[in-house]
Every structure is written in C-alpha cells, then in structure tokens.
Design a protein around this motif. Structure first.
Motif, PDB file in Angstrom:
ATOM      1  N   UNK A 252      21.318  15.694  69.544  1.00 13.57           N
ATOM      2  CA  UNK A 252      20.840  14.916  70.687  1.00 13.57           C
ATOM      3  C   UNK A 252      20.416  15.880  71.595  1.00 13.57           C
ATOM      4  N   UNK A 253      21.162  17.069  71.832  1.00 16.79           N
ATOM      5  CA  UNK A 253      21.228  17.985  72.554  1.00 16.79           C
ATOM      6  C   UNK A 253      19.739  18.934  72.539  1.00 16.79           C
ATOM      7  N   UNK A 254      19.541  19.206  70.921  1.00 17.56           N
ATOM      8  CA  UNK A 254      18.402  19.694  70.690  1.00 17.56           C
ATOM      9  C   UNK A 254      16.958  19.050  70.945  1.00 17.56           C
ATOM     10  N   UNK A 255      17.307  17.748  70.879  1.00 20.68           N
ATOM     11  CA  UNK A 255      16.126  17.013  71.512  1.00 20.68           C
ATOM     12  C   UNK A 255      15.582  17.466  72.526  1.00 20.68           C
ATOM     13  N   UNK A 256      16.834  17.191  73.566  1.00 19.26           N
ATOM     14  CA  UNK A 256      16.357  17.513  75.410  1.00 19.26           C
ATOM     15  C   UNK A 256      15.824  18.468  74.935  1.00 19.26           C
ATOM     16  N   UNK A 257      15.996  19.748  74.261  1.00 15.97           N
ATOM     17  CA  UNK A 257      15.746  20.816  74.627  1.00 15.97           C
ATOM     18  C   UNK A 257      14.445  20.863  73.807  1.00 15.97           C
ATOM     19  N   UNK A 258      14.042  20.278  72.843  1.00  9.51           N
ATOM     20  CA  UNK A 258      13.029  19.895  72.566  1.00  9.51           C
ATOM     21  C   UNK A 258      11.734  19.127  73.008  1.00  9.51           C
ATOM     22  N   UNK A 259      12.000  18.433  74.191  1.00 10.23           N
ATOM     23  CA  UNK A 259      11.352  18.063  75.051  1.00 10.23           C
ATOM     24  C   UNK A 259      10.547  18.747  75.723  1.00 10.23           C
ATOM     25  N   UNK A 264       7.017  22.845  77.763  1.00  8.68           N
ATOM     26  CA  UNK A 264       6.662  24.188  78.166  1.00  8.68           C
ATOM     27  C   UNK A 264       5.044  24.508  77.505  1.00  8.68           C
ATOM     28  N   UNK A 265       5.684  23.845  76.099  1.00 11.21           N
ATOM     29  CA  UNK A 265       3.819  24.658  74.560  1.00 11.21           C
ATOM     30  C   UNK A 265       2.773  23.758  75.170  1.00 11.21           C
ATOM     31  N   UNK A 266       2.648  22.609  75.530  1.00  6.49           N
ATOM     32  CA  UNK A 266       1.703  21.707  76.477  1.00  6.49           C
ATOM     33  C   UNK A 266       1.071  23.246  77.633  1.00  6.49           C
ATOM     34  N   UNK A 267       1.634  23.577  78.670  1.00  5.93           N
ATOM     35  CA  UNK A 267       1.404  24.064  79.349  1.00  5.93           C
ATOM     36  C   UNK A 267       0.844  24.850  78.921  1.00  5.93           C
ATOM     37  N   UNK A 268       1.545  26.320  77.961  1.00  5.67           N
ATOM     38  CA  UNK A 268       1.098  27.030  76.848  1.00  5.67           C
ATOM     39  C   UNK A 268      -0.685  27.041  76.421  1.00  5.67           C
ATOM     40  N   UNK A 269      -0.278  26.348  75.801  1.00  2.00           N
ATOM     41  CA  UNK A 269      -1.689  26.018  75.324  1.00  2.00           C
ATOM     42  C   UNK A 269      -2.227  25.747  76.597  1.00  2.00           C
TER      43      UNK A 269
END
Length: 463
Positions: A252-259, A264-269
């Motif tokens: 659950x914690x990782x899902x939040x981090x992944x979200x 951030x990845x979309x901004x980097x893209x």
C-alpha cells in the motif's frame, strides 16, 4: 495473527491429501508403464529368438541348394565331356567307312579291268568269281561294321538327346533353385533388417525403461523429501502468512509512492519531449553550421590553390628576370626556386657586415623584388626567406661569434636589415634564418666544397 495461523493450517490440511493422491496416482501410472514395457520386451525377445531359428533353417536350406547346384553343374560338365568323346568317335567311324568304300571301288575297278584282259579263259572266271566273293565278303564285313557304327551312333544320339533333356531339366531345376536361393537371401536380408530394427527398438525401450526407472526413483526421492519437509513447510507457511501481511502493508505504501512517482515521471516525459525538440533544433543548426564550414573550407582551399598557382607563376617570372640580370655575374647563381650568393661576395671571412659589392647586388635584387611585388595581388601571402649557411670549419669561439650558428643567423639578419632600413623593403615580407653547416650543397672537406657551402640564399615562398 491468530486468524492468519488458523487459515494457514486449514490450507495445509486441504492441500496435503490431494498431494498424496496425486503422488499415488503417479506411482501407479509409472508401475503400469513399467509392466507394459516388460511385457513388450518379453514379446520382442521371443520374436527375435523365433526369427533367429528361422534364419538358421533358411541358412541350412540355402546350403543344401548350393550343394545340389554344385552337383548338377558337375553332372553337366561330365555329360559335355561324354558328348564330345562320342562325337569324335562317330567322326572317326565315318572316316573309316568312307576309306573302305573307296578301297572297295578301287578293287572292283581293278577286277573289272583284269576280267577284260583275261576274257575267254576259264581259270580267269574262277579267279574273278573268287575275287568277287572275297570282295563281297569284305563289303559285307565293312557294311556290318558301318551298320554297327551307325547303331552305335544312333544309340549315342539317343543318349545325347536324353542327356540334353536331363541337362535342360537340371538347368531348370538349377534355375528354380537359384530363384529359391535369391528369395531365401531376400528373406534373410529382410529378417536381418527386422532383427536390427527389433534390436534398436529393444535398445530404445531399454533406454526408455531406464529413464522411467530414474524418474520413478526421483519421484520416490521427492516424495520422501516432501514427507520429511511437510512439518517444516507448515511452519514456513505460517511465517509466510505473516510476511504476506507485512508485505501487503508495504505494498500500500509503495502504491502511494508509485502514484507520486508516476506524476513526476509524466512531468519528466514532458521535459524530455521539450529537450528532444530543442536537441533537434540544435542538430539542425549544427548541420547548417557544418555545411557552411565545409563551404568555407572548400572556398579557402580553392583560394589557396589559386594563390599557390599565382605565386608559382610570379616566382617563375621573378627567377626568370633574376636569371637574366645575374647571368654571367660571379658569385651569384639561380638554383631551382631560389638564388644563391656566395658569402665571399657579400661578407668578409668570419664577419657579418655587408661589403660594398654585396650591397650593390642585394640592392639590385631588392629593386627587382619591388617591381615584381607591385604586380602580385595583395591577397597572395608571399615573403622572401633569407637563409644563412656556413661551412663545417668550427669557429675558435674567441671572436665576436661563438659558433657557425650565430654567424649564419647574423649574416641573414644583416641582409634583412639592409633591405628594410636602407632599401625600404617591407619588413613583413622578409624572414631571416640561420642553418650553420647543417645543409651543405657540396659534400667533402675540400676548399672548393667549403666555398660552395658558405652562401646566402633568397627564396620566394608562402607565409
């Protein structure tokens, strides 16, 4: 925690009977396969044994047929020899009959002639009758012998005909035996091929049986290991259930981090796309600059080649005029693309001060250079290099100059300063250089060679 342990025990209790049933079914299947394999191997062994006995019988039959064939061939050879002997005997009998007939005809002719001569005498008649009687007896005996020979020949012909019939029968029998032998050999080859195929199948089935046995041993080993590890698996299953619960929390914690990382990845893209566009623009600019640079280089190369051609033309004109002016002057000569002054003409021995004669010749050359330089386009970068050279005799070091290097450089500099200070020649078109004795033009240590090596050279060249 208690709920998780209870769920793990129920899971183990549900899985274990199914696992035991599966292993039992697997063992039964493997035992059935092994039983089938043993039965097939037994049947194949019986078939191979039966075929071996049949092959032995066929081999015996082939041997018997071979013996019969050999006997028939021997009989045929014997009959051929008898036939040849009887034919020879018949030929001799016919020759003897022909000879006897000829002799009888000769005797009859002689008796007829004798009777003609002795006609009218009674004794002659008796002799003639007696001779005729003897001749008739001989004829009877000869005819009897001929008839006996004819009977013998007829009997021989009949025997030959019987022998020929027997030989034909033997030949047919031999042909049938040969066909039977060929069929037997074909059967033998087929049986041998079948034997080899059965042997290969037996080997393959034996290898498969070994594999099945190995698999059975492995299954038994695995079953024993599973039985030994069942208690340990239950304990590990409980621990795994606890770890799964903790991992769910961490997930659950990782899902939040992944979200958050996805944003951030979309901004980097987006930034990467912007940078890609900027990079494409920079690459286009670089390609344009490279094209311009190559064009400029090509233009500069073309210009340099044109200038080199022009400079070569002016150099040729320059040295042509100097050759005409300096023709017949002692101590000055034109060598290739430069003209050479002897040091004795320009300087005193061991000195670097121009003599009056040297000033006159340098002034004449400078005037010619000024005339030619006015015709040379300003874009051509030309210059006059003044080279000083000495011989290989070292200086004492006690005078004004320590060695030949300083002397050669001082002499070249004296010529340059005279041309710039007193003759007004452009200083940016002159370059002094001293080479001492490193570039001799005449090898050897003779006075003549050393005099040629002591020189001042003026060379029209590029900057």
């Amino acid at each position: 925690m208690g709920l998780s342990r209870g769920g793990g025990n129920r899971f183990s209790a549900t899985i274990w009977p199914g696992f035991v049933d599966a292993m039992t079914a697997l063992l039964m299947v493997m035992m059935f396969v092994l039983t089938i394999f043993l039965l097939v191997q037994s049947v194949l062994r019986d078939q191979i044994t039966t075929q071996d006995s049949e092959l032995d019988q066929l081999g015996q039959q082939v041997a018997e047929l071979s013996d019969a064939l050999s006997t028939s061939q021997a009989q045929a050879v014997s009959l051929d020899r008898d036939l040849a002997a009887e034919r020879e005997r018949l030929r001799r009998s016919e020759q003897a009959v022909a000879a006897a007939r000829g002799e009888i005809d000769a005797q009859a002719e002689a008796a007829r002639l004798a009777a003609a001569r002795r006609r009218g005498a009674g004794g002659a008649d008796r002799d003639l009758r007696r001779q005729n009687t003897e001749t008739q007896q001989q004829l009877d005996e000869t005819e009897a012998a001929r008839l006996a020979d004819a009977a013998a020949a007829e009997a021989l012909r009949e025997r030959l005909e019987r022998s020929g019939a027997e030989l034909d029968a033997a030949t047919l029998e031999l042909e049938a035996a040969r066909k039977q032998a060929e069929e037997t050999l074909t059967l033998l080859a087929a049986a041998e091929a079948a034997k080899q195929e059965l042997g290969e199948q037996a080997k393959a089935q034996a290898g498969e049986a070994e594999k099945q046995a190995a698999l059975l041993a492995l299954a038994r080993k695995t079953l024993s290991e599973q039985e030994a590890l069942s208690a340990e698996d239950q304990r590990r299953l409980a621990a795994l259930n606890q770890q799964v619960a903790r991992l769910n929390d961490q997930l659950g914690s990782l899902r939040a981090v992944l979200d958050a990382a996805g944003d951030e990845r979309r901004e980097a893209d987006l930034r990467a796309q912007d940078l890609g566009r900027q990079l494409n623009v920079a690459l286009l600019r670089a390609a344009e600059e490279e094209r311009k640079r190559r064009a400029l280089e090509e233009e500069a190369r073309t210009k340099a080649e044109a200038e080199a051609k022009d400079l070569a033309r002016y150099r040729s004109e320059f040295f042509g005029r100097l050759s005409q002016i300096l023709e017949g002057r002692e101590g000055v000569q034109v060598v290739g693309d430069r003209f050479v002054f002897s040091s004795e003409v320009l300087f005193a021995p061991g000195e670097a001060v121009l003599s009056d004669a040297g000033r006159t010749q340098i002034a004449r050359v400078a005037g010619m250079l000024n005339e030619i330089s006015a015709d040379i386009p300003p874009q051509i970068g030309w210059m006059i290099r003044v080279d000083g050279h000495t011989d290989n005799v070292p200086l004492s070091g006690l005078g004004r100059y320590r060695d030949n290097w300083e002397l050669s450089q001082a002499r070249a500099l004296a010529v340059v300063r005279y041309m710039t200070d007193e003759l007004g020649f452009p200083a940016d078109r002159l370059a002094p250089a001293g080479f001492a004795d490193t570039r001799p033009v005449a090898p050897g240590d003779t006075p003549e060679a050393r005099a040629q090596n002591r020189r001042i050279e003026l060379k029209l060249t590029e900057r």
